[in-house]
Design an enzyme around this catalytic site. Sequence first.
Site, PDB file in Angstrom:
ATOM      1  N   THR A   1      -4.963  -8.774   3.563  1.00  0.00           N
ATOM      2  CA  THR A   1      -5.946  -8.443   4.599  1.00  0.00           C
ATOM      3  C   THR A   1      -6.827  -7.282   4.187  1.00  0.00           C
ATOM      4  O   THR A   1      -8.014  -7.239   4.530  1.00  0.00           O
ATOM      5  CB  THR A   1      -5.223  -8.109   5.918  1.00  0.00           C
ATOM      6  OG1 THR A   1      -4.464  -9.243   6.330  1.00  0.00           O
ATOM      7  CG2 THR A   1      -6.207  -7.748   7.017  1.00  0.00           C
TER       8      THR A   1
ATOM      9  N   THR B   1       0.251  -7.480   3.988  1.00  0.00           N
ATOM     10  CA  THR B   1       1.367  -6.862   4.706  1.00  0.00           C
ATOM     11  C   THR B   1       2.548  -7.804   4.931  1.00  0.00           C
ATOM     12  O   THR B   1       3.676  -7.343   5.107  1.00  0.00           O
ATOM     13  CB  THR B   1       0.909  -6.326   6.070  1.00  0.00           C
ATOM     14  OG1 THR B   1       0.348  -7.398   6.840  1.00  0.00           O
ATOM     15  CG2 THR B   1      -0.119  -5.218   5.902  1.00  0.00           C
TER      16      THR B   1
END
Length: 322
Positions: free
Chosen positions: A12, A88
């Site tokens: 991300t 993540t």
Amino acid sequence: MKKISLITTGGTIASKEMSKGLLDSGALSGDELASLCQLPDGFDIKVIDLFQKPSMHINFDMMTAVKEAIEKELEDKSVTGVVVTHGTDSLEETAYFLDLTTNDSRPIVVTGSQRSPQEVGTDVYSNLRNSIFVAANELLHDVGVLVVFNERIYSARYVKKVHASNLQGFESFGYGYLGIIDNDLVSVYQKPIYHESYEIDGNKIPRVEIVKCYTGSDGLFIDAAVQNGVQGIVLEGVGRGQVTPYMLDSIQNALDKGVTVVMTTSAEEGKVYPAYGYVGSAHDLRSRGVILGEDYDSKKARIKLAVLLANGKRDIEQAFKL
């Protein structure tokens, strides 16, 4: 001037917006990501664009490539530290893999973001900036791989993703964080007292699977894992390390076939321990040859078992007590 190597792998933190509000994870190259961020002055930052992947596309081969890229950068003794950007969702797994397989006193920091660079309130810039300051800090030598997120510094062994989207996405339940970064100032409050590392150079990382225990669960997934040639199985039991009695025949079959089996607990805190004497308890499992996985969660135990098997370490039970 302090030299920092910035290794980018996607996620991300390196995403771009697609149509209909969807994100293309890992779309930005390392140089593109670095150019967007207001990186701190006074640093010589070298960007290594290794991957552009969503983190759930990362596997052991890619983790090994990250390890090798880090080691290549640290061959230069003038390098102060290394920062790795990562998605993540599997960040905690890669960070712990690197923790177990690298052995350099200089800081290695893994970071990511919960929001894309274009979103309102993005954490991309602060997480990356803070990671650079941590990687340059001499107080964080000899502590193993670190994770920096939302102004906090975590040890790779215990950190885990605890929220799907909130900026406070990572925690270390029961152990806390090592320190904070506040207005570019790094403050360290505690450090691990021991760091273990294992050589795996040239060795294939073996397949290790996780099997979760729940009411009524049986040996279906254990049998499937054994039939497909796994070398290790991590059982995610409950409480002190219990499984249902319906799993025992399959567990015993796995052990008889030479598969290494490690027991963990689904509880957020506490250790697996032989507290009960009934069938399916940690005591019963240990008597059969199952290794008790102490306070490791199942994902970290899988990473550790795979690394230990690749290393050829014989006393795996003792290694899990470290």
